[in-house]
Structures are given as structure tokens and as C-alpha cells.
Design a protein around this motif. Structure first.
Motif, PDB file in Angstrom:
ATOM      1  N   ALA A  61       0.828  -1.212   0.000  1.00  0.00           N
ATOM      2  CA  ALA A  61       0.000   0.000   0.000  1.00  0.00           C
ATOM      3  C   ALA A  61       0.860   1.258   0.000  1.00  0.00           C
ATOM      4  O   ALA A  61       0.540   2.240  -0.676  1.00  0.00           O
ATOM      5  N   VAL A  62       1.953   1.245   0.757  1.00  0.00           N
ATOM      6  CA  VAL A  62       2.856   2.396   0.767  1.00  0.00           C
ATOM      7  C   VAL A  62       3.486   2.571  -0.612  1.00  0.00           C
ATOM      8  O   VAL A  62       3.549   3.685  -1.157  1.00  0.00           O
ATOM      9  N   ILE A  63       3.942   1.485  -1.196  1.00  0.00           N
ATOM     10  CA  ILE A  63       4.596   1.539  -2.509  1.00  0.00           C
ATOM     11  C   ILE A  63       3.627   2.029  -3.580  1.00  0.00           C
ATOM     12  O   ILE A  63       3.965   2.900  -4.407  1.00  0.00           O
ATOM     13  N   GLU A  64       2.415   1.516  -3.571  1.00  0.00           N
ATOM     14  CA  GLU A  64       1.461   1.880  -4.625  1.00  0.00           C
ATOM     15  C   GLU A  64       0.889   3.276  -4.434  1.00  0.00           C
ATOM     16  O   GLU A  64       0.305   3.835  -5.365  1.00  0.00           O
ATOM     17  N   ALA A  65       1.081   3.851  -3.257  1.00  0.00           N
ATOM     18  CA  ALA A  65       0.664   5.239  -3.026  1.00  0.00           C
ATOM     19  C   ALA A  65       1.716   6.238  -3.483  1.00  0.00           C
ATOM     20  O   ALA A  65       1.484   7.453  -3.428  1.00  0.00           O
ATOM     21  N   ALA A  66       2.878   5.730  -3.937  1.00  0.00           N
ATOM     22  CA  ALA A  66       4.024   6.600  -4.229  1.00  0.00           C
ATOM     23  C   ALA A  66       4.474   6.424  -5.679  1.00  0.00           C
ATOM     24  O   ALA A  66       5.449   5.707  -5.955  1.00  0.00           O
ATOM     25  N   PRO A  67       3.832   7.070  -6.625  1.00  0.00           N
ATOM     26  CA  PRO A  67       4.143   6.845  -8.038  1.00  0.00           C
ATOM     27  C   PRO A  67       5.529   7.313  -8.460  1.00  0.00           C
ATOM     28  O   PRO A  67       6.041   6.879  -9.495  1.00  0.00           O
ATOM     29  N   GLN A  68       6.154   8.206  -7.690  1.00  0.00           N
ATOM     30  CA  GLN A  68       7.493   8.692  -8.040  1.00  0.00           C
ATOM     31  C   GLN A  68       8.613   7.936  -7.324  1.00  0.00           C
ATOM     32  O   GLN A  68       9.792   8.227  -7.515  1.00  0.00           O
ATOM     33  N   LEU A  69       8.235   6.970  -6.500  1.00  0.00           N
ATOM     34  CA  LEU A  69       9.219   6.280  -5.671  1.00  0.00           C
ATOM     35  C   LEU A  69      10.145   5.418  -6.517  1.00  0.00           C
ATOM     36  O   LEU A  69       9.704   4.569  -7.294  1.00  0.00           O
ATOM     37  N   ARG A  70      11.458   5.632  -6.365  1.00  0.00           N
ATOM     38  CA  ARG A  70      12.465   4.905  -7.125  1.00  0.00           C
ATOM     39  C   ARG A  70      13.251   3.916  -6.285  1.00  0.00           C
ATOM     40  O   ARG A  70      13.757   2.916  -6.805  1.00  0.00           O
ATOM     41  N   ILE A  71      13.422   4.218  -5.004  1.00  0.00           N
ATOM     42  CA  ILE A  71      14.300   3.401  -4.175  1.00  0.00           C
ATOM     43  C   ILE A  71      13.811   3.373  -2.740  1.00  0.00           C
ATOM     44  O   ILE A  71      13.345   4.393  -2.211  1.00  0.00           O
ATOM     45  N   VAL A  72      13.907   2.193  -2.127  1.00  0.00           N
ATOM     46  CA  VAL A  72      13.742   2.036  -0.682  1.00  0.00           C
ATOM     47  C   VAL A  72      15.089   1.577  -0.152  1.00  0.00           C
ATOM     48  O   VAL A  72      15.550   0.460  -0.450  1.00  0.00           O
ATOM     49  N   ALA A  73      15.745   2.437   0.586  1.00  0.00           N
ATOM     50  CA  ALA A  73      17.055   2.125   1.156  1.00  0.00           C
ATOM     51  C   ALA A  73      16.858   1.668   2.596  1.00  0.00           C
ATOM     52  O   ALA A  73      16.423   2.450   3.440  1.00  0.00           O
ATOM     53  N   ARG A  74      17.170   0.401   2.848  1.00  0.00           N
ATOM     54  CA  ARG A  74      17.032  -0.120   4.205  1.00  0.00           C
ATOM     55  C   ARG A  74      18.234   0.290   5.047  1.00  0.00           C
ATOM     56  O   ARG A  74      19.383   0.258   4.601  1.00  0.00           O
ATOM     57  N   HIS A  75      17.944   0.659   6.275  1.00  0.00           N
ATOM     58  CA  HIS A  75      18.967   1.012   7.253  1.00  0.00           C
ATOM     59  C   HIS A  75      19.359  -0.283   7.952  1.00  0.00           C
ATOM     60  O   HIS A  75      18.811  -0.654   8.984  1.00  0.00           O
ATOM     61  N   GLY A  76      20.295  -1.035   7.341  1.00  0.00           N
ATOM     62  CA  GLY A  76      20.696  -2.332   7.861  1.00  0.00           C
ATOM     63  C   GLY A  76      20.682  -3.377   6.766  1.00  0.00           C
ATOM     64  O   GLY A  76      20.657  -3.068   5.576  1.00  0.00           O
ATOM     65  N   VAL A  77      20.685  -4.653   7.193  1.00  0.00           N
ATOM     66  CA  VAL A  77      20.807  -5.742   6.217  1.00  0.00           C
ATOM     67  C   VAL A  77      19.496  -6.470   5.955  1.00  0.00           C
ATOM     68  O   VAL A  77      19.385  -7.209   4.982  1.00  0.00           O
ATOM     69  N   GLY A  78      18.501  -6.315   6.807  1.00  0.00           N
ATOM     70  CA  GLY A  78      17.246  -7.035   6.632  1.00  0.00           C
ATOM     71  C   GLY A  78      16.311  -6.316   5.678  1.00  0.00           C
ATOM     72  O   GLY A  78      16.217  -5.084   5.688  1.00  0.00           O
ATOM     73  N   VAL A  79      15.622  -7.084   4.842  1.00  0.00           N
ATOM     74  CA  VAL A  79      14.665  -6.499   3.908  1.00  0.00           C
ATOM     75  C   VAL A  79      13.250  -7.033   4.139  1.00  0.00           C
ATOM     76  O   VAL A  79      12.355  -6.802   3.328  1.00  0.00           O
ATOM     77  N   ASP A  80      13.044  -7.722   5.257  1.00  0.00           N
ATOM     78  CA  ASP A  80      11.730  -8.304   5.525  1.00  0.00           C
ATOM     79  C   ASP A  80      10.677  -7.245   5.822  1.00  0.00           C
ATOM     80  O   ASP A  80       9.476  -7.540   5.760  1.00  0.00           O
ATOM     81  N   ALA A  81      11.083  -6.020   6.100  1.00  0.00           N
ATOM     82  CA  ALA A  81      10.122  -4.944   6.357  1.00  0.00           C
ATOM     83  C   ALA A  81       9.759  -4.184   5.086  1.00  0.00           C
ATOM     84  O   ALA A  81       9.166  -3.114   5.149  1.00  0.00           O
ATOM     85  N   VAL A  82      10.116  -4.754   3.934  1.00  0.00           N
ATOM     86  CA  VAL A  82       9.768  -4.169   2.635  1.00  0.00           C
ATOM     87  C   VAL A  82       9.059  -5.238   1.809  1.00  0.00           C
ATOM     88  O   VAL A  82       9.515  -6.389   1.766  1.00  0.00           O
ATOM     89  N   ASP A  83       7.964  -4.875   1.156  1.00  0.00           N
ATOM     90  CA  ASP A  83       7.291  -5.803   0.244  1.00  0.00           C
ATOM     91  C   ASP A  83       8.121  -5.857  -1.040  1.00  0.00           C
ATOM     92  O   ASP A  83       7.995  -5.012  -1.924  1.00  0.00           O
ATOM     93  N   LEU A  84       8.991  -6.854  -1.134  1.00  0.00           N
ATOM     94  CA  LEU A  84       9.921  -6.948  -2.254  1.00  0.00           C
ATOM     95  C   LEU A  84       9.206  -7.196  -3.576  1.00  0.00           C
ATOM     96  O   LEU A  84       9.610  -6.670  -4.618  1.00  0.00           O
TER      97      LEU A  84
END
Length: 337
Positions: A61-84
Motif C-alpha cells: 500500500a505504501v509503494i502503490e501510493a508513491a508513483p514517483q518512488l524509485r528506491i527504498v534504502a534499508r537502514h541495515g541488512v534485513g529487507v523483511d520490512a519491505v514488500d519486495l
């Protein structure tokens, strides 16, 4: 008229000022409260070109609300908090910060373990309460014990080397490896590690295969009275099964920095178990590491928006998807070059 500056949304105010200052040289920066709701995150991200995510979940929902979004930079090594899946579908690159906090997490693993086996927290509490009692504080040595490590990446490898320094026998399970990269460390199957280890420590990513890998069956396979350490992801453990094993004494103790639900609820049974050491997901938080990680995440954003490939891209298929969609093929002018 001043050129439009791209917007970068930070998930929370814990990201170090060095990283924030670096981003503000190029972008507008919006900082949210820690653990923002999905609705709040989505609303903030509507005009965002980038998200730097630490204490927050980047959902579809966050990703689809952001049409200009190019990058999600995680602060750390885990990516489980991002819908890949959602990110890759939309051509959005997801990055990590590599080994920037590996030393901090590995050292903290032993800080937790030593607190558990040498009862240092109990000793401190007793002294502050005016006590001088020694017999209840008899602990155990690490020398000669077997430690079983799940995951021999940047963190797990450091833990293995440090364990060898303590005189421990080290066995490890990592499905990505066919032979041990560290002299003195023996590779074994998951069941063999669980059965042989006096101490099990988790340093693997959260995936479908590792989700609840330490379940009731795994706990029953472990030695009676064995110890469990987790500085990776809380979801690697079936918490109700672990709590039952701790309460019964089947599991001798646990040292935990991560939990299936964070923040840990005030009424969690873990808070009342005497054979547990708890900390609030701070293994990677040293002065040095939080600067390195924050700055690395900021540079990932700067590189991507400038048309350069960041150092630690987790979903390289996003670049193919960008080409298919014809999106994000040109750098943003304010950071080009």
C-alpha cells in the motif's frame, strides 16, 4: 525559480544526523515518527522519490501510493520490512547497507551470551540493591562448549571467529555454502547443528524457508538445557514454542534482541521469565555502526537518484522491470553527475 528538489522520506527520527545532513544537501527530507502506521507512511510517501526505512514497514500500500518512488534504502541488512514483490513490480530498487554493522552485531551477540551464562545483569541488580551475594551468581564457561551458528554471512562469520577465540567448538549451517570458509568451523545440516550445540545463535535472513525455523520440533531436537541467542530477526523463532520450552526448562535460557512483534508488548511472558536476557533490537547500535549504516543508506539514495547503481541492491530484477515499464530511466537533475 529554484529547481524542484526530490523528496526523501525517513521512517523515523533515529537515523543519524550525519546521514540526514548528507541527504539535505540534495533533497527535501521528511522525517516521520517511529513505526508509522501504513496510512501515515503512505500519505507521506505520495510525492517521495526515495524512502530510507529503519523503524517502519514499507508495504504494498505504501509503494502503490508513491508513483514517483524509485528506491527504498534499508537502514541495515534485513529487507523483511519491505514488500519486495511490490517493489520489484514497480521498478523500485531495494538496497541494504552490506556489512556496515556486522562488527557491532557480532560483538553484541557475545555481550548477550556472556550476560546469560555469567549472570552479569543479576550481579549488577543485586549490588545496586545493597546485596553482596556470590553463590547465586555461579555461571558457566564458554571454553570447550559447542556453539551452533545458523548463517555464515558477514555477521555469522565474525561470531564464528570470536567463538574460536573463546576456545569453543564451532559448527554452522548455511545452505549457501558447500565448504566452510573459516578454518576450524565445521559445516553441518540443520538437524545436526541443533542436536550438537550447547548454544544456538541465529544470523540468517528472514525468508519463507527460515520463518519460524526454531519451532517446537527444533527446540525438541536441541540438547536439554541448551541456550538460544537471536540478534537476527524475531520471526526466525516460534515465540510461543520457545516460551513453553523456557518455562519447562527444556531450553536452558535465551538471549534475545529481536522479536516477532516490535516493540515487544508490555505483557509479553518473556518479560517475566528468569532465564531470559532481553534487549530492544539494539545489537547494531554502536556510535560507529549507526553512522556507517545511516551514511551508507543515504549514499544508496544519492547514487540511485543520480542514475548510478547503489552498492548493495537486493532486487536487481527491478532494473529489468524499469526498462520494461520505461520508468526511472533518467537521473533526477538535482543529483545528476
Amino acid at each position: 525559480m529554484a529547481a524542484h528538489r526530490p523528496l526523501v522520506v525517513l521512517s523515523d527520527p533515529s537515523i543519524r544526523h550525519e546521514a540526514v545532513a548528507l541527504l539535505r544537501e540534495h533533497f527535501e527530507v521528511m522525517i516521520l515518527e517511529a513505526y508509522p502506521s501504513e496510512q501515515r507512511f503512505a500519505a507521506a510517501a505520495r510525492e517521495a522519490s526515495a524512502i530510507l526505512a529503519r523503524l517502519g514497514t514499507v508495504t504494498r500500500a505504501v509503494i502503490e501510493a508513491a508513483p514517483q518512488l524509485r528506491i527504498v534504502a534499508r537502514h541495515g541488512v534485513g529487507v523483511d520490512a519491505v514488500d519486495l514483490d511490490a517493489a520489484t513490480e514497480h521498478g523500485i530498487v531495494v538496497t541494504t547497507t552490506g556489512a556496515a554493522n556486522a562488527a557491532a552485531v557480532a560483538e553484541y551477540t557475545f555481550a548477550l551470551l556472556l550476560t546469560l551464562v555469567r549472570k552479569t545483569a543479576e550481579a549488577d541488580r543485586g549490588m545496586r540493591a545493597g546485596l553482596w551475594q556470590r553463590d547465586p551468581l555461579v555461571g558457566a564457561e564458554l571454553d570447550g562448549r559447542t556453539i551452533g551458528i545458523f548463517g555464515l554471512g558477514a555477521i555469522g562469520s565474525r561470531v564464528a571467529r570470536q567463538a574460536l577465540g573463546f576456545g569453543m567448538r564451532v559448527i554452522a549451517c548455511d545452505p549457501m555454502l558447500t565448504r566452510s570458509p573459516i578454518e576450524g568451523v565445521q559445516l553441518a545440516r540443520r538437524s545436526e547443528v541443533l542436536a550438537a550445540a550447547d548454544i544456538v545463535t541465529l544470523h540468517t535472513r528472514l525468508t519463507d524457508d527460515t520463518n519460524r525455523m526454531i519451532d517446537a520440533q527444533a527446540l525438541a531436537t536441541m540438547k536439554l538445557g541448551a541456550l538460544l541467542v537471536n540478534t537476527a530477526r524475531g520471526e526466525l523463532i516460534d515465540e510461543p514454542a520457545m516460551i513453553a520450552a523456557l518455562a519447562s526448562g527444556r531450553l536452558g535460557g535465551a538471549a534475545l534482541d529481536t522479536f516477532a512483534q516490535e516493540p515487544l508488548t508490555a505483557d509479553s511472558p518473556l518479560r517475566s521469565l528468569p532465564n531470559v536476557v532481553l534487549s530492544p533490537h539494539v545489537a547494531g547500535q554502536t556510535e560507529e555502526a549507526v553512522i556507517r549504516v545511516g551514511v551508507a543508506a543515504a549514499y544508496s539514495i544519492i547514487d540511485d537518484l543520480a542514475g548510478r547503481r547503489p552498492a548493495f541492491v537486493y532486487n536487481p530484477a527491478a532494473y529489468e522491470r524499469r526498462a520494461q515499464l520505461g520508468r526511472f530511466l533518467e537521473p533526477l537533475a538535482p543529483v545528476a553527475g
